[in-house]
Structure formats: C-alpha cells, structure tokens
Design an enzyme around this catalytic site. Structure first.
Site, PDB file in Angstrom:
ATOM      1  N   ASP A  49       0.854  -1.185   0.000  1.00 46.79           N
ATOM      2  CA  ASP A  49       0.000   0.000   0.000  1.00 46.79           C
ATOM      3  C   ASP A  49       0.892   1.237   0.000  1.00 46.79           C
ATOM      4  O   ASP A  49       1.788   1.368   0.841  1.00 46.79           O
ATOM      5  CB  ASP A  49      -0.917   0.013   1.222  1.00 46.79           C
ATOM      6  N   ASP A  50       0.641   2.139  -0.942  1.00 47.56           N
ATOM      7  CA  ASP A  50       1.444   3.345  -1.074  1.00 47.56           C
ATOM      8  C   ASP A  50       0.669   4.535  -0.526  1.00 47.56           C
ATOM      9  O   ASP A  50      -0.423   4.834  -0.999  1.00 47.56           O
ATOM     10  CB  ASP A  50       1.792   3.579  -2.540  1.00 47.56           C
ATOM     11  N   HIS A 100      -6.257   2.614  -4.270  1.00 48.84           N
ATOM     12  CA  HIS A 100      -6.337   2.647  -2.801  1.00 48.84           C
ATOM     13  C   HIS A 100      -6.990   3.946  -2.329  1.00 48.84           C
ATOM     14  O   HIS A 100      -6.777   4.362  -1.193  1.00 48.84           O
ATOM     15  CB  HIS A 100      -4.930   2.496  -2.220  1.00 48.84           C
ATOM     16  N   HIS A 104      -7.480   8.469   1.212  1.00 45.33           N
ATOM     17  CA  HIS A 104      -7.414   7.410   2.222  1.00 45.33           C
ATOM     18  C   HIS A 104      -8.462   7.570   3.325  1.00 45.33           C
ATOM     19  O   HIS A 104      -8.156   7.487   4.513  1.00 45.33           O
ATOM     20  CB  HIS A 104      -6.013   7.375   2.855  1.00 45.33           C
ATOM     21  N   HIS A 196       3.713  -2.132   3.332  1.00 47.87           N
ATOM     22  CA  HIS A 196       3.592  -0.707   3.020  1.00 47.87           C
ATOM     23  C   HIS A 196       4.906  -0.137   2.498  1.00 47.87           C
ATOM     24  O   HIS A 196       5.983  -0.670   2.802  1.00 47.87           O
ATOM     25  CB  HIS A 196       3.144   0.074   4.258  1.00 47.87           C
TER      26      HIS A 196
END
Length: 397
Positions: A49-50, A100, A104, A196
């Site tokens: 996950d960026d 994603h 966020h 991550h």
C-alpha cells in the site's frame, strides 16, 4: 395507423428500458471481496500500500527486480501527487497497479458518490502518469469494508476488493525479523501479503530479501493479484473462444459475470482489445493455473517478444500475460522476462557441469561467463544456495 404507431413506440420504450436495466445490473454488480485464493498451487501475491510519502518505494522496487519478483501496488491519489516519479517507476518495472483511494478515507462512512469520486480521481491521475489502469482491483483504506462499500466500488468498475490473509503490521515499525516471521508462519498456497511503502515501515525493505529467499526455498512462486485470481479453485472448468462480433460485455452477459471480473481473470487492461480466436477464462469456474514450469530470459539488443516467443516455443500473448506487458512493443534491454512454458527449453547451446566441493552458483556462472539467474532458471533451482556435490547442471550459453 395512429394506434400502430403508439403500440410501436411503447414496445420500443419497453425494449430500451429492459436494455438499460440489464446494463445497469451488469455494471453495478458488487465488488468481490478477496482475502486469499483457494488453490493447491504454491503461489503468493506480495502487495504494497502506497501512502503519502512512499519513502521506501525505490528500495522495494530494487529488491523485487533483483529477485525477479512481480508484486501489486495499491496507490493513493495523494501519494501519486507527492511522488509521481515513484509511481512511474512502479509501472515501468511491470508491477500491477490497484486503487487505494485518493485521500485514504474510511469508505464505510462515504456515500456512493463520494466513493466514486475517490476512485475516479485516483484512476485518472495514475493513468495520466503511467498510461495504465488501476481497474479492476481496489483495496479499502484501513481494510474497512461492508456491503455498501462493495456495491459502490463495484459500480465504479472495480470487480475485486482485495484484502489479505497475512498482515505484516509493518507500519507499526516492526523489525525485519518480526515481519518475516509473520509471513513464514502464516503462509499458505494462495496467500495475499500486506506491506507498506512508507517511512513508517522501515523494516519492510530489510525483510524482503530473506522473505523472498525463504518462500522460494519452500517452493512458492510470486504472482500479481490478477494472476493469483486465475488460480481460484471452484466447481467447474469453463473457457470461451472469442468469435467475430463478440465484446467483453456480450460475453460477460452470456455467462452472468461482470466485465471487470472477466478482464481480471484474463489480465486484460484494455476492455476493447480482444481478438477472434482468443481463449478466455470465465471467472467463477475452475481456472487452469499457468504452467508450473517457467524460465527467465534477459532481453538483449535486437530482441522482440515475437523472437523470444519463437525461441521458447510459446506465444507473444502468453509472455505478455506472464509479465503484465500491455504494449508488446515496449520491452527493453536488460529486462528480465518470465517465459511460461510446460517444458523448460534452455537456449540452444548448452553444456553440462557436475558440481564439485566448494562450488557455488556464482563461481560456476563466472566460470562460464553467464549469470546465476540463468543457471537457476535452466535447472529449476529456486534457492540459489542449495546446490550439492555431484549435481549435474545445464549451463546456458
């Protein structure tokens, strides 16, 4: 005459209403929630996950490249704005891209319109930077998912909401050893590992080399999410050969699946690019896994995918699918390709070498002016440290 015109108009209206309703029902199918894949094949998907900083992205990319591993990166719009070059690097290395969200947020607290905005903004930005789509895979921020989220995400074209079955919790600042232990302890065929790219997970790039080496030693192969989904075991086996006039939409309607699910099962990134004679896997049925035996090939000057495919008795489409290549003309010198094939066919000129006491693959590779990776590929060696005295190796030249 007037009555006939009215009846005809009513019939046309009803027909249009049916088509529109059917179209909405197909495109608005709920996203499928996936935590792992049910398979007996030893495959695993590493996912990253960026977030906003992506501080370790290039370190991670270097490690993956050195180990010939393709992974999946779930990207945020905010991160892409903050470090666009990192995002370009991820795509250039051939990794799969997923959505994603943009800021966020917790999707369980958003309206359908807000969800669509988050997804569409990220998709547009990633496409502008890389030319690649994030569809059809989405990962919910915080892993927060409910039926409303799945419906909203599915309506936006994301057929799969990808969770995980191994959470490294690397963002808590765990050490490399702690991260690797979580993976090795919980690994199973079809696993999805969550990691991550940010500065808050400094142990991740340190853990990766050992993690990859140990998983390879256990017989695991590394795949992207779309490739992993193709290993799903269910009740029946079904494929479809594309005919003249077919579209992904018409095929999806015929089999009662979504276009995005059909595209994901066949690694299709451009929904308009199917061709007559193409054999498609129909998701929701047993999918024959990719060939279990693969070799590696490093692209040389003058190479084309067609030339490489001919050399290994496979097809351009299979090589492109195995390496997530969407433009078959865009390979580059030094690129390491996975060559899917049922029978390992080493390059035409080979010699044999019997391992002696004190030998290492590196020493042997140097002796024959080749690489460790090529010798390992030609001999199906997954752990480059596990050769033994008396072993007869094929040395590719």
């Amino acid at each position: 005459m007037k009555r006939k015109i009215i009846r005809g108009a009513m019939a046309l209206f009803i027909l249009l209403a049916m088509v529109i309703t059917q179209s909405i029902s197909v495109s608005a199918a709920a996203s499928k929630f996936v935590t792992s894949v049910n398979t007996t094949s030893k495959v695993v998907a590493l996912t990253f996950d960026d977030g906003a900083d992506g501080a370790n992205t290039n370190k991670i990319l270097d490690i993956l490249a050195k180990n010939n591993v393709k992974a999946t990166f779930f990207l945020t719009g905010s991160g892409a704005n903050n470090h666009p070059q990192y995002i370009k690097n991820i795509a250039a290395k051939g990794h799969q891209l997923g959505n994603h969200s943009y800021t966020h947020p917790d999707f369980t607290k958003l309206t359908a319109t807000q969800m669509k905005s988050e997804l569409d903004r990220t998709e547009a930005l990633i496409k502008s930077l890389t030319g690649k789509t994030t569809k059809p895979i989405f990962r919910a921020p915080f892993g927060a998912v409910n039926s409303t989220v799945l419906s909203g995400v599915g309506a936006s074209g994301y057929g799969y909401t990808i969770q995980w079955n191994i959470d490294t919790v690397d963002w808590k600042g765990l050490t490399a050893s702690q991260i690797n232990t979580k993976v090795q302890t919980n690994i199973k065929p079809g696993s999805i590992v969550l990691m991550h790219t940010g500065a808050g997970a400094p142990g991740t790039p340190l853990a990766l080399p050992t993690m990859i080496s140990q998983l390879k030693a256990k017989g695991y192969k590394f795949v992207t999410i779309s490739q992993l989904l193709a290993y799903q075991n269910t009740s029946t086996n079904k494929t479809y050969t594309v005919k003249s006039g077919d579209t992904l939409y018409s095929i999806a309607r015929t089999y009662g699946v979504t276009v995005s699910a059909l595209a994901a099962a066949n690694n299709i990134t451009n929904y308009s690019l199917i061709y007559v004679g193409q054999v498609l896997i129909i998701p929701g049925t047993t999918v024959t896994p990719p060939p279990s035996t693969t070799v590696k090939y490093t692209v040389k000057s003058g190479d084309t995918l067609y030339k490489i495919a001919t050399m290994y008795n496979t097809t351009v489409a299979k090589i492109a699918a195995a390496n997530n290549i969407t433009n078959v003309n865009s390979i580059y010198v030094g690129q390491v390709l996975i060559i899917p094939t049922t029978t390992v066919t080493p390059p035409t000129t080979t010699v044999k070498y019997t391992v002696k006491s004190g030998d290492t693959l590196y020493k042997i590779a140097t002796m024959y002016n080749t690489t460790v990776a090529k010798i390992a590929a030609a001999n199906n060696i997954t752990n480059v440290n596990s050769i033994y005295v008396g072993q007869v190796l094929t040395i590719p030249k």
